[in-house]
Design a protein around this motif. Sequence first.
Motif, PDB file in Angstrom:
ATOM      1  N   MET A   1       0.355  -1.421  -0.016  1.00  0.00           N
ATOM      2  CA  MET A   1      -0.111  -0.172   0.318  1.00  0.00           C
ATOM      3  C   MET A   1       1.083   1.835  -0.176  1.00  0.00           C
ATOM      4  O   MET A   1       2.207   1.652   1.356  1.00  0.00           O
ATOM      5  N   SER A   2       1.070   2.241  -1.437  1.00  0.00           N
ATOM      6  CA  SER A   2       1.706   3.116  -0.891  1.00  0.00           C
ATOM      7  C   SER A   2       1.378   4.264   0.119  1.00  0.00           C
ATOM      8  O   SER A   2      -0.381   4.739   0.167  1.00  0.00           O
ATOM      9  N   VAL A   3       2.147   5.277   0.531  1.00  0.00           N
ATOM     10  CA  VAL A   3       1.906   5.545   1.609  1.00  0.00           C
ATOM     11  C   VAL A   3       2.660   7.624   0.639  1.00  0.00           C
ATOM     12  O   VAL A   3       3.506   7.537   0.666  1.00  0.00           O
ATOM     13  N   ASN A   4       1.979   8.776   1.011  1.00  0.00           N
ATOM     14  CA  ASN A   4       2.414   9.671   0.810  1.00  0.00           C
ATOM     15  C   ASN A   4       2.259  10.607   1.994  1.00  0.00           C
ATOM     16  O   ASN A   4       1.735  10.584   2.519  1.00  0.00           O
ATOM     17  N   VAL A   5       4.095  10.716   2.494  1.00  0.00           N
ATOM     18  CA  VAL A   5       4.303  11.763   3.320  1.00  0.00           C
ATOM     19  C   VAL A   5       4.535  13.034   2.802  1.00  0.00           C
ATOM     20  O   VAL A   5       5.613  12.806   2.295  1.00  0.00           O
ATOM     21  N   ALA A   6       3.960  13.976   3.720  1.00  0.00           N
ATOM     22  CA  ALA A   6       4.694  15.125   3.809  1.00  0.00           C
ATOM     23  C   ALA A   6       4.522  15.382   5.536  1.00  0.00           C
ATOM     24  O   ALA A   6       4.806  15.198   5.742  1.00  0.00           O
ATOM     25  N   ILE A   7       7.086  15.934   5.018  1.00  0.00           N
ATOM     26  CA  ILE A   7       7.533  16.461   6.007  1.00  0.00           C
ATOM     27  C   ILE A   7       7.468  17.698   5.975  1.00  0.00           C
ATOM     28  O   ILE A   7       8.688  18.848   4.993  1.00  0.00           O
ATOM     29  N   GLY A  31       9.429   3.223   2.255  1.00  0.00           N
ATOM     30  CA  GLY A  31       8.890   2.497   1.006  1.00  0.00           C
ATOM     31  C   GLY A  31       7.558   3.743   0.680  1.00  0.00           C
ATOM     32  O   GLY A  31       7.403   3.589  -0.309  1.00  0.00           O
ATOM     33  N   ALA A  32       7.969   5.266   0.997  1.00  0.00           N
ATOM     34  CA  ALA A  32       6.775   6.273   1.016  1.00  0.00           C
ATOM     35  C   ALA A  32       7.564   7.273   0.687  1.00  0.00           C
ATOM     36  O   ALA A  32       8.934   7.080   0.220  1.00  0.00           O
ATOM     37  N   GLU A  33       6.767   7.448  -0.706  1.00  0.00           N
ATOM     38  CA  GLU A  33       6.583   8.818  -1.301  1.00  0.00           C
ATOM     39  C   GLU A  33       6.798   9.899  -0.228  1.00  0.00           C
ATOM     40  O   GLU A  33       5.742   9.947   0.768  1.00  0.00           O
ATOM     41  N   VAL A  34       7.736  10.426  -0.771  1.00  0.00           N
ATOM     42  CA  VAL A  34       8.335  12.042   0.293  1.00  0.00           C
ATOM     43  C   VAL A  34       8.529  13.312  -0.523  1.00  0.00           C
ATOM     44  O   VAL A  34       8.868  13.760  -1.545  1.00  0.00           O
TER      45      VAL A  34
END
Length: 201
Positions: A1-7, A31-34
């Motif tokens: 399951m892909s996850v989008n993470v904003a920092i 494995g996240a898109e950051v």
Amino acid sequence: MSVNVAIIYYSSTGTVHALARAAAEGAEKAGAEVRLRKVAETAPPEAVGARPEWAQHLRDTADVPEAGHEDLEWADAVLFGTPTRFGNPASQLRAFIDTTGPLWFQGKLADKVYSAFTASNTAHGGQESTLLALANTFYHWGGIIVPPEYTDPVQFQSGNPYGTSHIAGEGAPGEVVLQAARHQARRVVDTTAQLKAGRAA
């Protein structure tokens, strides 16, 4: 399951920036898109110029994109980073958060995962109260708060159960605190992936 993470972070002299980069590494490794984003500097130029290290950090991070509402909409999870300011988040980060009313009103900030990290000049300089103050916003947004707690041995060496924290007066973040930031981000990614998978089932 892909996850989008904003920092999304604010850093005046580079300490919180280092924590944010470590969190980005941890999230990517999980494995996240950051998206790594800084908030706009709102301090007057004369205040920045009075501290050479502040002005230098501003130059060094000129290529880091500034955070926008689209980053919050895109993200499944958001980690916020801030230095402490009298036991509260820095005004620069608050200024960004205070613009998010339209997103909140439309329900676009609800049901996302949120977490936070910080730094203070001294050991008891308001780290926990700063993280708890950010959590007040997450409650209003309808967010799901995921702290690091003591879920990894590194947490017993650095930080606290509320979020990764560093004592800036002791120098730049070392490997222990950077590993704590990476662990916190991995925990956020893993939890978010499980939530997304559950909702999709």
